[in-house]
Structures are given as structure tokens and as C-alpha cells.
Design a protein around this motif. Structure first.
Motif, PDB file in Angstrom:
ATOM      1  N   LEU A 149      77.712 -10.939   2.748  1.00 30.63           N
ATOM      2  CA  LEU A 149      78.406  -9.714   3.169  1.00 30.63           C
ATOM      3  C   LEU A 149      78.812  -8.900   1.934  1.00 30.63           C
ATOM      4  N   PRO A 150      78.428  -7.620   1.854  1.00 30.20           N
ATOM      5  CA  PRO A 150      78.871  -6.810   0.708  1.00 30.20           C
ATOM      6  C   PRO A 150      80.369  -6.498   0.829  1.00 30.20           C
ATOM      7  N   LEU A 151      81.177  -7.380   0.282  1.00 26.66           N
ATOM      8  CA  LEU A 151      82.631  -7.292   0.487  1.00 26.66           C
ATOM      9  C   LEU A 151      83.205  -5.944   0.062  1.00 26.66           C
ATOM     10  N   HIS A 152      82.604  -5.341  -1.005  1.00 28.47           N
ATOM     11  CA  HIS A 152      83.172  -4.098  -1.531  1.00 28.47           C
ATOM     12  C   HIS A 152      83.075  -2.947  -0.536  1.00 28.47           C
ATOM     13  N   GLU A 153      82.240  -3.110   0.510  1.00 23.72           N
ATOM     14  CA  GLU A 153      82.137  -2.021   1.518  1.00 23.72           C
ATOM     15  C   GLU A 153      83.313  -2.042   2.495  1.00 23.72           C
ATOM     16  N   LEU A 154      84.017  -3.166   2.532  1.00 20.52           N
ATOM     17  CA  LEU A 154      85.112  -3.287   3.507  1.00 20.52           C
ATOM     18  C   LEU A 154      86.362  -2.559   3.024  1.00 20.52           C
ATOM     19  N   GLY A 155      87.153  -2.099   3.984  1.00 22.24           N
ATOM     20  CA  GLY A 155      88.441  -1.485   3.640  1.00 22.24           C
ATOM     21  C   GLY A 155      89.357  -2.525   3.025  1.00 22.24           C
ATOM     22  N   ALA A 156      89.271  -3.741   3.541  1.00 25.24           N
ATOM     23  CA  ALA A 156      90.080  -4.858   3.020  1.00 25.24           C
ATOM     24  C   ALA A 156      89.613  -6.138   3.682  1.00 25.24           C
ATOM     25  N   ILE A 157      89.903  -7.229   3.014  1.00 23.58           N
ATOM     26  CA  ILE A 157      89.680  -8.526   3.655  1.00 23.58           C
ATOM     27  C   ILE A 157      91.038  -9.196   3.802  1.00 23.58           C
ATOM     28  N   VAL A 158      91.277  -9.705   5.004  1.00 22.14           N
ATOM     29  CA  VAL A 158      92.506 -10.473   5.225  1.00 22.14           C
ATOM     30  C   VAL A 158      92.110 -11.934   5.053  1.00 22.14           C
ATOM     31  N   THR A 159      92.807 -12.628   4.178  1.00 25.71           N
ATOM     32  CA  THR A 159      92.403 -14.010   3.864  1.00 25.71           C
ATOM     33  C   THR A 159      92.712 -14.955   5.019  1.00 25.71           C
ATOM     34  N   LYS A 160      92.169 -16.133   4.908  1.00 22.26           N
ATOM     35  CA  LYS A 160      92.584 -17.248   5.753  1.00 22.26           C
ATOM     36  C   LYS A 160      94.095 -17.396   5.555  1.00 22.26           C
ATOM     37  N   PRO A 161      94.843 -17.655   6.598  1.00 19.20           N
ATOM     38  CA  PRO A 161      96.291 -17.755   6.420  1.00 19.20           C
ATOM     39  C   PRO A 161      96.685 -18.925   5.510  1.00 19.20           C
ATOM     40  N   LEU A 162      97.666 -18.630   4.664  1.00 16.90           N
ATOM     41  CA  LEU A 162      98.120 -19.639   3.697  1.00 16.90           C
ATOM     42  C   LEU A 162      99.517 -20.097   4.034  1.00 16.90           C
ATOM     43  N   THR A 163      99.715 -21.389   3.865  1.00 16.87           N
ATOM     44  CA  THR A 163     101.050 -21.958   4.034  1.00 16.87           C
ATOM     45  C   THR A 163     101.548 -22.362   2.644  1.00 16.87           C
ATOM     46  N   LEU A 164     102.837 -22.681   2.553  1.00 18.44           N
ATOM     47  CA  LEU A 164     103.394 -23.013   1.239  1.00 18.44           C
ATOM     48  C   LEU A 164     102.679 -24.227   0.655  1.00 18.44           C
ATOM     49  N   ARG A 165     102.510 -25.250   1.482  1.00 14.64           N
ATOM     50  CA  ARG A 165     101.791 -26.447   1.031  1.00 14.64           C
ATOM     51  C   ARG A 165     100.443 -26.530   1.754  1.00 14.64           C
ATOM     52  N   PRO A 166      99.463 -27.241   1.148  1.00  9.51           N
ATOM     53  CA  PRO A 166      98.161 -27.359   1.824  1.00  9.51           C
ATOM     54  C   PRO A 166      98.321 -28.016   3.183  1.00  9.51           C
ATOM     55  N   ARG A 167      97.468 -27.641   4.139  1.00  9.51           N
ATOM     56  CA  ARG A 167      97.502 -28.244   5.478  1.00  9.51           C
ATOM     57  C   ARG A 167      96.114 -28.735   5.854  1.00  9.51           C
ATOM     58  N   GLY A 168      96.099 -29.859   6.557  1.00 10.87           N
ATOM     59  CA  GLY A 168      94.821 -30.463   6.966  1.00 10.87           C
ATOM     60  C   GLY A 168      94.258 -29.819   8.220  1.00 10.87           C
ATOM     61  N   GLY A 169      95.072 -29.215   9.030  1.00  9.18           N
ATOM     62  CA  GLY A 169      94.569 -28.571  10.252  1.00  9.18           C
ATOM     63  C   GLY A 169      94.528 -29.511  11.445  1.00  9.18           C
ATOM     64  N   SER A 170      93.957 -29.010  12.542  1.00  9.20           N
ATOM     65  CA  SER A 170      93.963 -29.730  13.821  1.00  9.20           C
ATOM     66  C   SER A 170      92.832 -30.753  13.876  1.00  9.20           C
ATOM     67  N   PRO A 171      92.970 -31.755  14.763  1.00  9.83           N
ATOM     68  CA  PRO A 171      91.859 -32.690  14.963  1.00  9.83           C
ATOM     69  C   PRO A 171      90.685 -31.980  15.641  1.00  9.83           C
ATOM     70  N   PRO A 172      89.436 -32.445  15.401  1.00  4.70           N
ATOM     71  CA  PRO A 172      88.288 -31.829  16.086  1.00  4.70           C
ATOM     72  C   PRO A 172      88.254 -32.243  17.555  1.00  4.70           C
ATOM     73  N   PRO A 173      87.504 -31.529  18.404  1.00  5.49           N
ATOM     74  CA  PRO A 173      86.825 -30.267  18.102  1.00  5.49           C
ATOM     75  C   PRO A 173      87.826 -29.118  17.947  1.00  5.49           C
ATOM     76  N   ARG A 174      87.447 -28.189  17.047  1.00  5.01           N
ATOM     77  CA  ARG A 174      88.341 -27.052  16.765  1.00  5.01           C
ATOM     78  C   ARG A 174      87.863 -25.763  17.411  1.00  5.01           C
ATOM     79  N   LEU A 175      86.623 -25.748  17.853  1.00  2.00           N
ATOM     80  CA  LEU A 175      86.088 -24.547  18.507  1.00  2.00           C
ATOM     81  C   LEU A 175      85.478 -24.944  19.838  1.00  2.00           C
ATOM     82  N   ALA A 176      85.589 -24.097  20.829  1.00  2.00           N
ATOM     83  CA  ALA A 176      84.914 -24.330  22.120  1.00  2.00           C
ATOM     84  C   ALA A 176      84.526 -22.982  22.705  1.00  2.00           C
ATOM     85  N   GLU A 177      83.304 -22.938  23.233  1.00  2.00           N
ATOM     86  CA  GLU A 177      82.858 -21.709  23.907  1.00  2.00           C
ATOM     87  C   GLU A 177      83.400 -21.745  25.330  1.00  2.00           C
TER      88      GLU A 177
END
Ligand code: FMN
Length: 296
Positions: A18-46
């Protein structure tokens, strides 16, 4: 055109696709104060009409982002909006102060509305109910005020569309000094596999996104825009340029693309280029000519 939080990683991973410079801005993945492992899988479902996710805010933590990812992202000449999630207003203030000291963030997006994490306690909530700060005007005001007091960078409040009335919450963010609103996030949702009798998500519940929520999001942008003076970043199910036009007509100042990026990593730029063609077709020169220009 913006790339929405949580759908384009930290940005740098997508620089080849993706040509990032064409975007108005990129919003990053959300950050927490300390690293987080996230949820158990599956994490996506159609689902038949939308995508369910429960990523659970897996991230490397704010300090690692500021030292390892932000400098690389800066090299792509795209404004970076750092998405942050504090577990309390005090923590949000502490994180905003760190971003203020770092070189290269254009703005902060306060994630007040992620349905995959609880923001503090909510005494009256039944077990399993997903409560976020953006469901409550007072909590929203406290978070925004705390972040705003710690930085001179614009603070954007990302609100939940999943409330009875967004207006008092949006007004609370405005009172507290937010520079803009992002409307909105996913809708809390659940999908169960009838054969196994299990939730299709490891975290049990998640957030619904994609074209299924677009009409819900456009409506919320439209009625909130009539009650606040703040610029609104509209999103929810934008796949094509015409979808983005809906948000502008409803009163959004900018539009972001999220889920569509999973099927086509170039989606934000494709929508942007499509918008330019769309404006030309209608003899317009600026997107601002579309803003709020809904005919009633
Ligand atoms: C897999 C996935 C992860 C997401 N993670 C976050 C997140 O961590 N924080 C956040 O504010 N929004 C998150 N979102 C929500 C998006 O930023 C966006 O608000 C929402 O999906 C609606 O837009 P869309 O239909 O274009 O995806 C996530 C969405 C998806 C699909």
C-alpha cells in the motif's frame, strides 16, 4: 482517507502492498501501556453479513511502538495517528504524555470503544455484557480530559456506535477538549456454531464490522454531526468510493477504511482514487463540497 485502527497493524508491515504516503493518515493498531497477548483463537469469524473479531488488543506496548515502529513509519511520509487505550483516565494521561515527548505522531486517537476489553468497572453490568467508556458520557469526558491535559497534540475520541444516544457522549468529548470524533467502532456481537454449540470466537463475544454496519454508522454520523461542532471521522463498512461519499454527505470531515483492507490491502487508496474520479464526474474540486450536502 484514513486507515482505521486495528486493521493495518502498525502500518509498516503494509508498506509494500500500500502506498502509505497517499493516505491522509494511518491510525495505528491500538497500544496499551504494557504489551498484551490478546484473545484466545479463533479471533475472526465470518457471518453472513459482516466480520466478527475479537483480537483482544494484542500489541507490543507503547514504549516498544515509539522506539521500534514509529521511526520506520515516519520514513513513509504519512501522518501517524497513534491509537491508545488506557485502562483508566490516569493511564491514558500517562500514555498521552509519552506520545507528546516522542517525535513523529500527528495526533492521538483515544480508543474508548473497543468491545473486546472492559474499561474499568461497571457496577450494574450483567456478566458477559460488554461495557466500554464510550457508553457513558461521564467516563468519556474523564478519559478525554485526562489525555488532553497531557499533550498539545490533537486528541481524537473514538466513540462507540453501540449506544442508545451518541449525542450526549459526543458532547462530553467536545466539552473535554477533543479535537475530533471517530464514529464509530464495531458493534458488540456473537455468533454460535449450532453443531458444536460453541461460540465461533475464542473470546466468546466480539465486534461486528464491514458493509453490514454501514447504514448503522452513516445514521449515527448524520445525527451526531448536527449536535457537535467537532470534525467527525466516519467509518463502518466502507468498501467503495460511493460508500465514503455517504459518510461525507452525512456530515463527516474524513473517512476511514477498516475491514475492507482484509480482502484488499490497497482498499484505502483504491477508495481515495475512486473518490477523486467521483468528484470529477460531478464537477467538484474538493471533498468539502460534499460534506453535509445531503439533500432532504
Ligand atoms: C480485525 C479488527 C480489529 C480491530 N481492532 C480495533 C482496535 O483494536 N481498536 C479500535 O479502535 N478499532 C478496532 N477495529 C475497528 C475498526 O477500526 C473500525 O472502527 C470498525 O471495524 C468499523 O469499520 P469497518 O467496517 O470499515 O471495519 C478493528 C476492526 C477489525 C475488523
Amino acid at each position: 482517507m484514513l486507515a482505521a485502527a486495528g486493521t493495518l497493524g502498525y502500518g509498516v508491515e503494509f508498506a509494500r502492498a500500500l502506498p502509505l504516503h497517499e493516505l491522509g493518515a494511518i491510525v495505528t493498531k491500538p497500544l496499551t501501556l504494557r504489551p498484551r497477548g490478546g484473545s484466545p483463537p479463533p479471533r475472526l469469524a465470518e457471518t453472513p453479513s459482516g466480520m466478527l473479531n475479537a483480537v483482544g488488543l494484542q500489541n507490543i506496548g507503547l514504549d516498544a511502538f515509539l522506539s521500534d515502529k514509529l521511526p520506520a513509519l515516519r520514513a513513509h511520509r504519512v501522518p501517524v495517528i497513534v491509537s491508545l487505550l488506557g485502562e483508566s483516565p490516569e493511564e491514558a494521561a500517562q500514555m498521552a504524555a509519552s506520545i507528546e515527548r516522542a517525535d513523529g505522531a500527528a495526533a492521538i486517537e483515544l480508543n474508548l470503544s473497543c468491545p473486546n476489553i472492559r474499561h474499568g468497572a461497571h457496577a450494574g453490568a450483567p456478566p458477559g455484557f460488554v461495557w466500554t467508556a464510550a457508553q457513558d458520557a461521564e467516563a468519556t469526558e474523564a478519559y478525554v480530559r485526562a489525555a488532553v491535559s497531557s499533550t498539545r497534540k490533537p486528541v481524537i475520541a473514538k466513540l462507540s456506535p453501540d449506544v442508545t444516544d451518541l449525542v450526549p457522549i459526543a458532547q462530553a468529548a467536545e466539552r473535554a477538549g477533543a479535537a475530533a470524533l471517530t464514529i464509530g467502532n464495531t458493534f458488540a456481537a456473537m455468533s454460535i456454531d449450532a453443531a458444536t454449540r460453541r461460540s465461533r470466537l475464542g473470546a466468546m463475544t466480539g465486534g461486528l464490522s464491514g458493509p453490514a454496519i454501514r447504514a448503522l454508522a452513516v445514521y449515527r454520523v448524520w445525527y451526531t454531526a448536527r449536535s457537535v461542532r467537532l470534525p467527525i471521522i466516519g467509518l463502518g463498512g466502507v468498501v467503495r468510493a460511493e460508500d465514503a461519499v455517504e459518510f461525507f454527505l452525512a456530515g463527516a470531515t474524513a473517512v476511514a477504511v477498516g475491514t475492507a483492507t482484509f480482502a484488499d490491502p490497497k482498499a484505502p487508496v483504491r477508495v481515495l482514487r475512486g473518490l477523486a474520479r467521483c468528484l470529477a464526474r460531478h464537477g467538484m474540486t474538493s471533498i468539502q463540497q460534499l460534506r453535509g450536502a445531503l439533500v432532504s
